[in-house]
Every structure is written in structure tokens, then in C-alpha cells.
Design a protein around this motif. Structure first.
Motif, PDB file in Angstrom:
ATOM      1  N   ILE A  96      48.628  57.303  -6.001  1.00 31.04           N
ATOM      2  CA  ILE A  96      49.067  57.928  -7.252  1.00 31.04           C
ATOM      3  C   ILE A  96      50.564  58.244  -7.187  1.00 31.04           C
ATOM      4  N   LEU A  97      51.010  58.828  -6.079  1.00 32.18           N
ATOM      5  CA  LEU A  97      52.417  59.190  -5.933  1.00 32.18           C
ATOM      6  C   LEU A  97      53.318  57.962  -5.958  1.00 32.18           C
ATOM      7  N   LEU A  98      52.950  56.941  -5.188  1.00 31.78           N
ATOM      8  CA  LEU A  98      53.792  55.749  -5.097  1.00 31.78           C
ATOM      9  C   LEU A  98      53.802  54.963  -6.399  1.00 31.78           C
ATOM     10  N   SER A  99      52.648  54.832  -7.070  1.00 31.47           N
ATOM     11  CA  SER A  99      52.615  54.089  -8.331  1.00 31.47           C
ATOM     12  C   SER A  99      53.395  54.818  -9.418  1.00 31.47           C
ATOM     13  N   THR A 100      53.449  56.155  -9.332  1.00 27.38           N
ATOM     14  CA  THR A 100      54.277  56.923 -10.272  1.00 27.38           C
ATOM     15  C   THR A 100      55.756  56.659 -10.019  1.00 27.38           C
ATOM     16  N   MET A 101      56.123  56.523  -8.756  1.00 30.11           N
ATOM     17  CA  MET A 101      57.520  56.214  -8.422  1.00 30.11           C
ATOM     18  C   MET A 101      57.907  54.814  -8.889  1.00 30.11           C
ATOM     19  N   TRP A 102      56.977  53.852  -8.770  1.00 27.16           N
ATOM     20  CA  TRP A 102      57.293  52.470  -9.147  1.00 27.16           C
ATOM     21  C   TRP A 102      57.830  52.374 -10.573  1.00 27.16           C
ATOM     22  N   ILE A 103      57.188  53.110 -11.477  1.00 26.61           N
ATOM     23  CA  ILE A 103      57.534  52.976 -12.896  1.00 26.61           C
ATOM     24  C   ILE A 103      58.807  53.722 -13.265  1.00 26.61           C
ATOM     25  N   ASN A 104      59.361  54.484 -12.313  1.00 20.28           N
ATOM     26  CA  ASN A 104      60.579  55.245 -12.604  1.00 20.28           C
ATOM     27  C   ASN A 104      61.830  54.645 -11.966  1.00 20.28           C
ATOM     28  N   TYR A 105      61.668  53.547 -11.236  1.00 24.63           N
ATOM     29  CA  TYR A 105      62.840  52.859 -10.706  1.00 24.63           C
ATOM     30  C   TYR A 105      63.636  52.212 -11.850  1.00 24.63           C
ATOM     31  N   PHE A 116      55.970  44.790 -16.331  1.00 20.01           N
ATOM     32  CA  PHE A 116      54.531  44.613 -16.147  1.00 20.01           C
ATOM     33  C   PHE A 116      53.925  45.783 -15.369  1.00 20.01           C
ATOM     34  N   VAL A 117      54.662  46.265 -14.360  1.00 16.56           N
ATOM     35  CA  VAL A 117      54.195  47.422 -13.586  1.00 16.56           C
ATOM     36  C   VAL A 117      54.106  48.651 -14.488  1.00 16.56           C
ATOM     37  N   LYS A 118      55.109  48.851 -15.333  1.00 17.44           N
ATOM     38  CA  LYS A 118      55.082  49.996 -16.249  1.00 17.44           C
ATOM     39  C   LYS A 118      53.927  49.891 -17.228  1.00 17.44           C
ATOM     40  N   GLN A 119      53.705  48.679 -17.738  1.00 21.39           N
ATOM     41  CA  GLN A 119      52.605  48.480 -18.678  1.00 21.39           C
ATOM     42  C   GLN A 119      51.262  48.790 -18.033  1.00 21.39           C
ATOM     43  N   LEU A 120      51.143  48.476 -16.756  1.00 23.43           N
ATOM     44  CA  LEU A 120      49.884  48.683 -16.056  1.00 23.43           C
ATOM     45  C   LEU A 120      49.667  50.148 -15.688  1.00 23.43           C
TER      46      LEU A 120
END
Length: 228
Positions: A96-105, A116-120
Motif C-alpha cells: 500500500i505504501l509503495l503503490s501510493t508513492m508510485w503514483i506521486n512520482y 497507466f500506474v496512476k489509472q490502476l
């Protein structure tokens, strides 16, 4: 095609649980629980139609995670089974923590993956948190209930090895009900109407009943492997 893929996924998930035990022992089961925690939380975002009903994916991986904790209970005891639950909880929190970080880069100019990562993942914190709570509560309940059934059957028959099918199935069936109720109402209350939510929950539980019953040969196989 969906039905075939789901059956194949079930066989791969349950078979991999036993394979990890065979190759790596207790540590393999801990590793498999962590793998399931990540993969299932991605799969659960996908909705498919199979066996006459709409359903989210992830059911087979979650089911194999319950199988892994039941094997830990049977072969290594309650303490190690609860350790397996903790592995799943920590892995889910990290995901959860890492996937939240992915969309904020902030992506580079040549990046193609971030949209695509943000959409997912952008709209799924509630789903992941509901999944975490459902997993933690239902898995802990599964371990507790497994050993309660075990104590009951041992007193009844005077043999610790009898009724493996009973403690495996009836701990998983009850704990899967807890899991699906917490997850569906936590993730989708207010998104679907109550009649729709009850219908989806019932359909998902029917799937869990089937997967729970089908894991029985695999726990017997795991016990046979462990006695060699």
C-alpha cells in the motif's frame, strides 16, 4: 476462457503452496504468503464474468494464502501460523505504501508507464485498506478457529491426526465468510446499493466455498510431504 483461466489459476495457486513447502520448508510458506499478498491485491482490481456471475480476481490467491496458514498450523503449530499471518499483513502494508508513492512520482519526459500506474492505483486506497483489514482479521480468526476445531476433534476421538479435513474446511469456510463480508462492505459500501452488495457478497462466498473445499487434497499432500 475465463472459467478455464480461473481453474488453472486455482491449480497453480494451490500447487505452488505445496511446491514452496517442498522446496523451502516453513520459510517457503512464509514467502508464498508474501507473494499472495502482493499479487492478490493487484488481481482484486480486475472484474471478470465467469461461471454466470461478475467477480473480482484474487480469490484463488487469497484462498491459497489460507491454505498456507492452515498448513503452518498443521505442521508447525499456532505460533508459526500467526507468524505467517503477520508476514501477509506487513507485506500488504508495504505494498500500500509503495503503490501510493508510485503514483506521486513526477515522470521523466520519455516515461510511458506512470499514466497507466496512476489509472490502476490512484482510486484504490479504500480497496487496499479494506483488503488489509479483511485479511488481518480473517486470517487471525482462521488460525484461532483451526486450533479450536483441532482441540475439539482430538478430545472427541483421542487422536491428534484424525479429522484433518474437518479442521481445514470448517476453519477456512468460516474465516472466508468473515473475509468477504469485511472486504466487500469496506470497499464498496456506498458504491453499490445494499441489494447489489449482498448479491456480490453471496456470489463471492459461493466461489470461496468451492475453493475452500478444493484445497483439502493439497493439505493432505503437504502433510504427506512433511512426513517423508
Amino acid at each position: 476462457m475465463n472459467e478455464l483461466l480461473l481453474v488453472l489459476s486455482l491449480l497453480i495457486s494451490f500447487g505452488s503452496t505445496v511446491l514452496f513447502l517442498k522446496l523451502f520448508g516453513k520459510s517457503g510458506l512464509f514467502a508464498w504468503i508474501g507473494i499472495c499478498a502482493v499479487f492478490a491485491n493487484v488481481e482484486v482490481l480486475i472484474l471478470v464474468h465467469a461461471f454466470g456471475m461478475d467477480q473480482t480476481l484474487g480469490n484463488t490467491l487469497f484462498a491459497s494464502s489460507f491454505l498456507a496458514t492452515d498448513i503452518l498450523s498443521e505442521l508447525y503449530g499456532k505460533k508459526d501460523a500467526n507468524k505467517g499471518v503477520l508476514v501477509g499483513i506487513i507485506t500488504t502494508i508495504l505494498f500500500i505504501l509503495l503503490s501510493t508513492m508510485w503514483i506521486n512520482y513526477i515522470p521523466a519526459e520519455g516515461d510511458w508507464a506512470i499514466p497507466f500506474v496512476k489509472q490502476l492505483f490512484a482510486n484504490t486506497p479504500r480497496v487496499l485498506i479494506a483488503s488489509l483489514i479483511a485479511y488481518a482479521v480473517s486470517e487471525a480468526f482462521d488460525v484461532w478457529l483451526y486450533h479450536k476445531w483441532w482441540n475439539l476433534t482430538e478430545k472427541r476421538f483421542g487422536n491428534k491426526d484424525k479429522c484433518l479435513w474437518f479442521r481445514n474446511n470448517f476453519s477456512t469456510l468460516f474465516s472466508q465468510l468473515v473475509n468477504i463480508v469485511i472486504f466487500n462492505f469496506g470497499a464498496f459500501l456506498g458504491i453499490y446499493s445494499l441489494p447489489q452488495l449482498f448479491s456480490i457478497t453471496l456470489a463471492c462466498y459461493v466461489i470461496y466455498i468451492v475453493t475452500s473445499l478444493l484445497d483439502t487434497p493439497f493439505i493432505y499432500l503437504a502433510k504427506k510431504i512433511n512426513t517423508k
